[in-house]
Design a protein around this motif. Structure first.
Motif, PDB file in Angstrom:
ATOM      1  N   GLU A 272     -72.375 -82.296 -42.719  1.00 29.46           N
ATOM      2  CA  GLU A 272     -72.603 -81.108 -43.545  1.00 29.46           C
ATOM      3  C   GLU A 272     -74.096 -80.878 -43.736  1.00 29.46           C
ATOM      4  OE1 GLU A 272     -71.285 -78.593 -44.451  1.00 29.46           O
ATOM      5  OE2 GLU A 272     -69.210 -78.827 -45.072  1.00 29.46           O
ATOM      6  N   ARG A 274     -75.714 -78.082 -43.182  1.00 23.04           N
ATOM      7  CA  ARG A 274     -76.006 -76.704 -43.573  1.00 23.04           C
ATOM      8  C   ARG A 274     -77.228 -76.129 -42.846  1.00 23.04           C
ATOM      9  NH1 ARG A 274     -77.215 -78.340 -48.713  1.00 23.04           N
ATOM     10  NH2 ARG A 274     -76.744 -80.432 -47.967  1.00 23.04           N
ATOM     11  N   TYR A 275     -77.202 -76.259 -41.533  1.00 22.12           N
ATOM     12  CA  TYR A 275     -78.286 -75.699 -40.716  1.00 22.12           C
ATOM     13  C   TYR A 275     -78.410 -74.201 -40.947  1.00 22.12           C
ATOM     14  CZ  TYR A 275     -78.658 -79.781 -37.565  1.00 22.12           C
ATOM     15  OH  TYR A 275     -78.868 -81.011 -37.014  1.00 22.12           O
ATOM     16  N   PHE A 276     -79.630 -73.710 -41.039  1.00 25.65           N
ATOM     17  CA  PHE A 276     -79.866 -72.257 -40.966  1.00 25.65           C
ATOM     18  C   PHE A 276     -81.296 -72.039 -40.491  1.00 25.65           C
ATOM     19  CE2 PHE A 276     -82.467 -71.040 -44.727  1.00 25.65           C
ATOM     20  CZ  PHE A 276     -82.501 -72.261 -45.399  1.00 25.65           C
TER      21      PHE A 276
ATOM     22  N   LEU B 365     -73.587 -71.768 -46.869  1.00 21.01           N
ATOM     23  CA  LEU B 365     -74.121 -72.393 -45.655  1.00 21.01           C
ATOM     24  C   LEU B 365     -73.213 -73.482 -45.111  1.00 21.01           C
ATOM     25  CD1 LEU B 365     -77.923 -72.864 -46.505  1.00 21.01           C
ATOM     26  CD2 LEU B 365     -76.938 -71.234 -44.894  1.00 21.01           C
ATOM     27  N   TYR B 369     -67.840 -71.747 -43.518  1.00 21.31           N
ATOM     28  CA  TYR B 369     -68.118 -70.494 -44.226  1.00 21.31           C
ATOM     29  C   TYR B 369     -69.349 -69.771 -43.686  1.00 21.31           C
ATOM     30  CZ  TYR B 369     -65.101 -73.041 -47.400  1.00 21.31           C
ATOM     31  OH  TYR B 369     -64.075 -73.759 -47.913  1.00 21.31           O
ATOM     32  N   TYR B 370     -70.144 -70.506 -42.893  1.00 16.14           N
ATOM     33  CA  TYR B 370     -71.424 -69.983 -42.423  1.00 16.14           C
ATOM     34  C   TYR B 370     -71.290 -68.619 -41.740  1.00 16.14           C
ATOM     35  CZ  TYR B 370     -75.948 -69.804 -40.036  1.00 16.14           C
ATOM     36  OH  TYR B 370     -77.186 -69.409 -39.588  1.00 16.14           O
ATOM     37  N   TYR B 373     -70.061 -65.802 -44.150  1.00 18.59           N
ATOM     38  CA  TYR B 373     -70.963 -65.416 -45.228  1.00 18.59           C
ATOM     39  C   TYR B 373     -72.413 -65.261 -44.777  1.00 18.59           C
ATOM     40  CZ  TYR B 373     -67.144 -66.022 -48.519  1.00 18.59           C
ATOM     41  OH  TYR B 373     -65.975 -65.889 -49.199  1.00 18.59           O
ATOM     42  N   TYR B 374     -73.073 -66.363 -44.481  1.00 21.14           N
ATOM     43  CA  TYR B 374     -74.510 -66.274 -44.219  1.00 21.14           C
ATOM     44  C   TYR B 374     -74.820 -65.420 -42.991  1.00 21.14           C
ATOM     45  CZ  TYR B 374     -79.396 -67.549 -43.925  1.00 21.14           C
ATOM     46  OH  TYR B 374     -80.757 -67.486 -43.869  1.00 21.14           O
TER      47      TYR B 374
ATOM     48  N   LEU C  40     -68.210 -56.973 -47.565  1.00 24.53           N
ATOM     49  CA  LEU C  40     -68.929 -57.142 -46.296  1.00 24.53           C
ATOM     50  C   LEU C  40     -67.953 -57.174 -45.122  1.00 24.53           C
ATOM     51  CD1 LEU C  40     -71.682 -59.802 -47.126  1.00 24.53           C
ATOM     52  CD2 LEU C  40     -71.886 -57.317 -47.054  1.00 24.53           C
TER      53      LEU C  40
END
Lengths: 480, 488, 93
Positions: A272, A274-276, B365, B369-370, B373-374, C40
């Motif tokens: 987990e 959470r790459y961005f 994130l 869900y990425y 959502y993001y 969205l």
């Protein structure tokens, strides 16, 4: 049941830049704790990263040297996790658009050449170092964080699960290490931590298509550890499977002392991240002309060099393998050959005298004092018969210790071979006069007495007498 | 008439003509802070020694006959999320209660090199998350117009300080309206520059792809003067634009003749107070009267901006705020192991709104869900930007309300979603990175100031300043002072 | 719909320790907020590039030249706890 082992590697290589990946701090080893640190690598609130151009250049070079495609468009992402060695609670890395992908490294095992696929190479920053206050991480009462290494540039090279034995893994790592070293982007030294390896290992019954569940063993820092880990895991996983159990997908650590792997954490905690996309760094659009410029700047790679040494130089495969396993050795070989004609003799001296002394002294190849052109000069005078083999080794020892030219050593020590018959005759006569018993023995048919007499003449001449001339003169005198 | 009521350009003249001294000016402000800020509560930290030393240096320069910069000797206040070396920078959070940064922010360096005078650091919503300044971990700031109202946020301390004449100008930061909305609530000019116009180096990050520093000032000329000092390329900020920056005062010619101005209809829908709408339409009518071509236009994706923003900003924030872990600076809670220390530190250090946004961002994130959502939010962000690109192909500038209402009443803002909806007019320009200016334009029936927002294309600040200046020169509605006795 | 379990997992990832009561509050608020995000889903974003950077800036690079580091006292000046020139933390496990 017999199982096939399937292995993939993730290799972290520390790049040899002057400064860190996102700030101007030096990457030098050995500073006192927290002295190579600035607001940026300390992750102070409000600070921002700016990419070191050299890091990008080196990553591209590493990719080109391993037959990768270089991305047209690439970017940095944040890998979020908490650990006290991480100053921002995220590592700046690359996720879905790495700088290089789809490469391979060739290995040669059991006379067969095999291509090991590289999935990707990406750039990232190293974390700091934790010093545990206690014997081990588990018994420590606390830890101390030093951020000198935080932000040192790394590339992570990820292989396909193409490896099938410890032997293949070692061949892969040896070749990869050599390639990296050849490109000059890293020292690639496992002992010093500039090359570290994680291995993913799973087993499957022979003939089965899909892979088994894998265990990942992190941060191996020697070839020996890699070999031991693989053998240990094969046994461990085989036992589990034979007992009808299931291998757990997890990260494990290698306990060098006990020779076992231990569970670190299971998969669900670890993935987990959470790459961005990192909003603080701009995208990279890689100029093709620059890539070509970098490609043409690359030296000959080890496999190509190895092939050339075998095919054009006529060296045995073994010799070619040893010499090309290190950039320094390979360059040394080429340096000697530029001034000296005999390939096999060059290889013999490098693998014999040179490496024996390097190993005996425990020094790094980079620190060899002997210059290749000096070894060439030594071999040339040896071939001309100006010195004999024994003297040549003596001279070489001096060259190895001092870095001096052979000519001056030979001159200083008066080691030039004496071939002048007049000078040798005097010594021969003296030896014969001092050893009447041996002369008698020889004349009585004990021909082995000759060897003793030759030795005496050589000794009396301090090894400088030309052994051929000595033999000839002794035989003449004794037959009289 | 006290000195503290004057603008930067008025005071600059008095300083250069030696009518007043910088020390006298600083002292007057410091005295006013001492007497009035006990009510307003704009300042978290007053740096009197620093201010007086800086003022003395300016007086010396003037005495030596040196030419001084327009901001030299002018007392100002910094939002407490801009790093000041050796001076507490708290982000109005318990997490950074005693944090004294080891370096100065780029904008702080710039103000120093312009010989600005720093009176202190002003209050804000914790980590710039909020729109009332009630989320400060220390105390709430009051609206100088009416002490029962909030000054807006998150740069509420900046707005209250300038509106109460406790600073001549202030720097705020704007991630979703945090300069403009408090400027509107307090009757000031507030400018959020184009993303990349002002270096973010040293601005404690909330949402890195949206944050931008800008001025809160008493008039349009002052906004241009502050921009001249703080805008520019900075090699330490990779997202800083490497372009030639203009002299922003050059745009202040008072003419809008022939300019094309759009009124995006989506900004006048549900939730907009009719009194606010009336003032904005009056401003548009004034511009038409002054020779501009004013037309209704459309930004069709506006309604998606709020949800996109509240996915993107918290996501970035959840990552940016990870570093507050008790290891290197700031609060450290005691615990038996590291994970416990992390959790306890963050539990004690962060307030509710910050925790809520970290949770929201982390959720958006996380795996599974990425994409929904993001990633979806980033695509919508592109659509919003495309809306603006299309609009600015036709118009020099757009005119909208800054906020749906005038200043909110204190202590009645517990519903996070209702507050998020209050950002609908300001958020789209942050998502698109374009400049936006809030200009006071009259009062509502509660005698509270109304803000009119002007939007421009990227690096179109000169057009916004030009239009705002024209309104300022041609009406009495833009220069407003609290005067009805409910506040100052 | 965000369950109590999801809230707990997210809190763990965020290194926040929530009481049972807080978990319930967060679950309710997050659900309300995420409901508004559902609009969205109405927009077709097929073929639309995600916009991570608003300005068309790329390849911002610096030269590999060594600059100044901070003196160590400054590095450690805000350290909650320190020892031997390093940042002290409690035991890892």
């Amino acid at each position: 049941m017999d199982y096939e082992v399937v292995i993939g590697c993730e290799v972290h290589v520390e790049l040899k830049t002057k400064t860190k990946i996102f700030c101007n701090c030096p990457t030098d080893f050995g500073g006192a704790p927290n002295t190579h640190v600035c607001p940026v690598c300390l992750g102070l609130p409000g600070t921002l990263p700016v990419l070191n151009k050299k890091v990008l250049e080196y990553a591209i070079k590493a990719g080109l040297a391993t037959n990768c495609e270089i991305a047209e468009y690439s970017k940095f992402d944040r890998k979020n996790y908490f650990y006290p060695d991480l100053t921002k609670a995220y590592q700046i890395s690359q996720f879905d658009l790495p700088i290089c992908k789809n490469g391979y490294v060739e290995i040669n095992v059991g006379g067969k050449t095999k291509k090991i696929g590289l999935t990707r190479i990406h750039m990232e920053e190293d974390a700091g170092k934790l010093v545990h206050q206690g014997a081990t991480i588990t018994s420590a009462t606390g830890s101390l964080a030093d951020y000198n290494r935080a932000g040192v540039p790394l590339i992570e090279i990820v292989s396909e699960p193409d490896l099938r034995s410890a032997e293949e893994v070692l061949a892969f790592l040896t070749n990869l290490k050599a390639i990296i070293e050849y490109t000059g982007v890293s020292d690639a030294k496992m002992e010093q931590g500039s090359l570290r390896c994680d291995v993913n290992i799973s087993l499957r019954p022979f003939g089965q298509e899909e892979f088994g569940t894998r265990a990942e063993i992190k941060n191996l820092n020697s070839f020996r550890a890699v070999e031991r880990v693989i053998n240990y895991e094969i046994d461990r996983q085989t036992d589990i499977l034979e007992d009808g159990g299931q291998v757990v997908q997890e990260t494990r650590t290698w306990d060098e002392g006990k020779g076992v792997t231990l569970s670190l954490r299971s998969k669900e905690d670890s993935d987990e991240y959470r790459y961005f996309p990192d909003p603080d760094l701009t995208p990279l659009v890689i100029d093709r002309a620059w890539v070509e410029e970098l490609r043409s700047s690359l030296p000959e790679m080890p496999m190509a060099k190895r092939k050339r040494l075998i095919e054009e130089e006529g060296l045995p495969e073994y010799d070619a393998g040893v010499i090309t396993s290190s950039k320094v050795l390979a360059e040394f070989y080429d340096g000697v050959r530029a001034h000296y004609g005999d390939a096999k003799k060059t290889s013999n001296w490098i693998m014999g005298e040179l490496l024996a002394r390097v190993n005996a002294e425990g020094i790094e190849l980079e620190d060899i004092k002997v210059k290749p052109e000096h070894l060439a000069a030594l071999l040339t005078v040896l071939d001309k018969g100006e010195i004999n083999g024994k003297i040549a080794k003596e001279v070489f020892a001096e060259m190895f210790n001092t870095g001096k030219e052979p000519e001056s050593i030979i001159k200083e020590k008066g080691l030039v071979q004496i071939s002048d018959e007049g000078a040798i005759v005097a010594i021969v006569d003296e030896v014969l006069a001092n050893n009447p018993k041996s002369v008698e023995d020889y004349r009585a048919g004990k021909k082995q007495a000759m060897g003793f007499l030759v030795g005496q003449v050589m000794k009396a001449s301090k090894g400088q007498a030309n052994p051929g001339v000595v033999n000839k003169l002794l035989a003449e005198r004794l037959e009289q | 008439m006290t000195l503290s009521r004057l603008t930067i350009h008025e005071l600059h003249e008095k300083l250069t003509s030696k009518e007043i001294s910088a020390v006298e000016l600083a002292k007057e402000h410091l005295h006013r802070i001492e007497t009035i800020d006990t009510d307003v509560k704009a300042y978290l930290k007053v740096t009197a020694d620093v201010a007086l030393a800086q003022a003395e240096a300016v007086d010396k320069m003037i005495a030596n006959g040196e030419k001084i910069a327009p901001l030299a000797g002018i007392p100002m206040a910094l939002k407490d999320n801009m790093c000041t070396e050796g001076i507490e920078t708290t982000c109005a959070s318990k997490m950074l209660e005693n944090f004294k940064p080891q370096y100065d922010a780029a904008v702080v360096e710039k103000l120093h090199s312009n010989h600005g005078v720093m009176l202190g650091k002003v209050n804000m919503d914790e980590f710039a998350m909020g729109s009332t300044t009630e989320n400060s971990a220390y105390f709430a700031t009051k609206n100088p117009w009416n002490f029962d109202c909030v000054p807006g946020g998150s740069s509420g301390g900046s707005a209250a300080a300038v509106a109460a004449d406790l600073a001549v100008y202030s720097l705020g930061s704007d991630t979703g309206g945090s300069i403009r909305q408090p400027a509107a609530f307090c009757g000031l000019v507030g400018l959020k520059p184009t993303y990349g116009a002002v270096s973010r180096y040293g601005l404690i990050a909330f949402a890195s792809s949206l944050d931008q520093i800008g001025p809160l000032t008493k008039d349009v000329t002052d906004a241009a003067l502050v921009m001249n000092a703080i805008a520019g390329h900075d090699h330490r900020d990779s997202t800083s634009a490497n372009i030639a920056f203009p002299d922003y005062t050059a745009a202040l010619d008072g003419s809008v003749q022939g300019m094309r101005i759009g009124i995006p209809e989506e900004y006048f829908g549900e939730g907009i107070d009719p009194e606010v709408e009336a003032q904005v339409r009056a401003a548009a009518a004034k511009l038409e009267e002054l020779g501009a071509v004013v037309e209704v236009c459309s930004l069709p994706h506006t309604r998606y901006a709020m949800p996109a923003y509240y996915l993107i900003a918290p996501a970035e924030a959840s990552s940016n705020l990870g570093r507050y872990d008790g290891v290197r600076y700031g609060l450290r809670a005691n615990a038996k192991d590291v994970i416990g220390m992390f959790k306890e530190t963050r539990n004690q250090g962060f307030g509710d709104e910050v925790k809520r946004r970290i949770m929201l961002g982390t959720y958006g994130l996380s795996s599974g869900y990425y994409d929904a959502y993001y990633l979806k939010a980033l695509k919508v962000r592109n659509l919003i930007k495309q809306d603006f690109d299309a609009a600015f192909a036709k118009y020099d500038c757009l005119i909208t309300p800054t906020a749906p209402t005038t200043a909110l009443v204190k202590g009645q803002n517990q519903d996070p979603l209702a507050l998020y909806k209050g950002d609908i007019c300001t958020i789209p320009s942050n998502l698109a990175g374009i400049p936006a200016l809030s200009l006071p334009y009259g009062l509502d029936s509660k005698q509270m100031p109304v803000g009119v927002q002007l939007l421009g294309k990227a690096f179109g600040e000169p057009q916004l300043l030009k239009v705002a200046y024209a309104l300022e020169q041609n009406t009495d509605l833009t220069k407003l002072k609290p005067n009805q006795g409910k506040g100052l | 719909m965000i369950t109590k379990e999801v809230v707990e997992k997210v809190a763990k990832l965020s290194r926040l320790e929530l009481t049972e009561e807080e978990v319930a509050v967060h679950a309710e608020q997050l659900n309300k907020i995420l409901e508004t995000m559902d609009i969205l889903k109405q927009i077709d974003t097929d073929g639309i590039e995600p916009l991570a950077h608003v300005l068309p800036i790329q390849n911002v690079l610096r030269e590999d030249e060594v600059g100044e580091c901070m003196p160590r006292e400054k590095v450690l000046s805000n350290a909650p706890e320190q020892a031997d020139g390093m940042f002290q933390v409690p035991k890892i496990v």
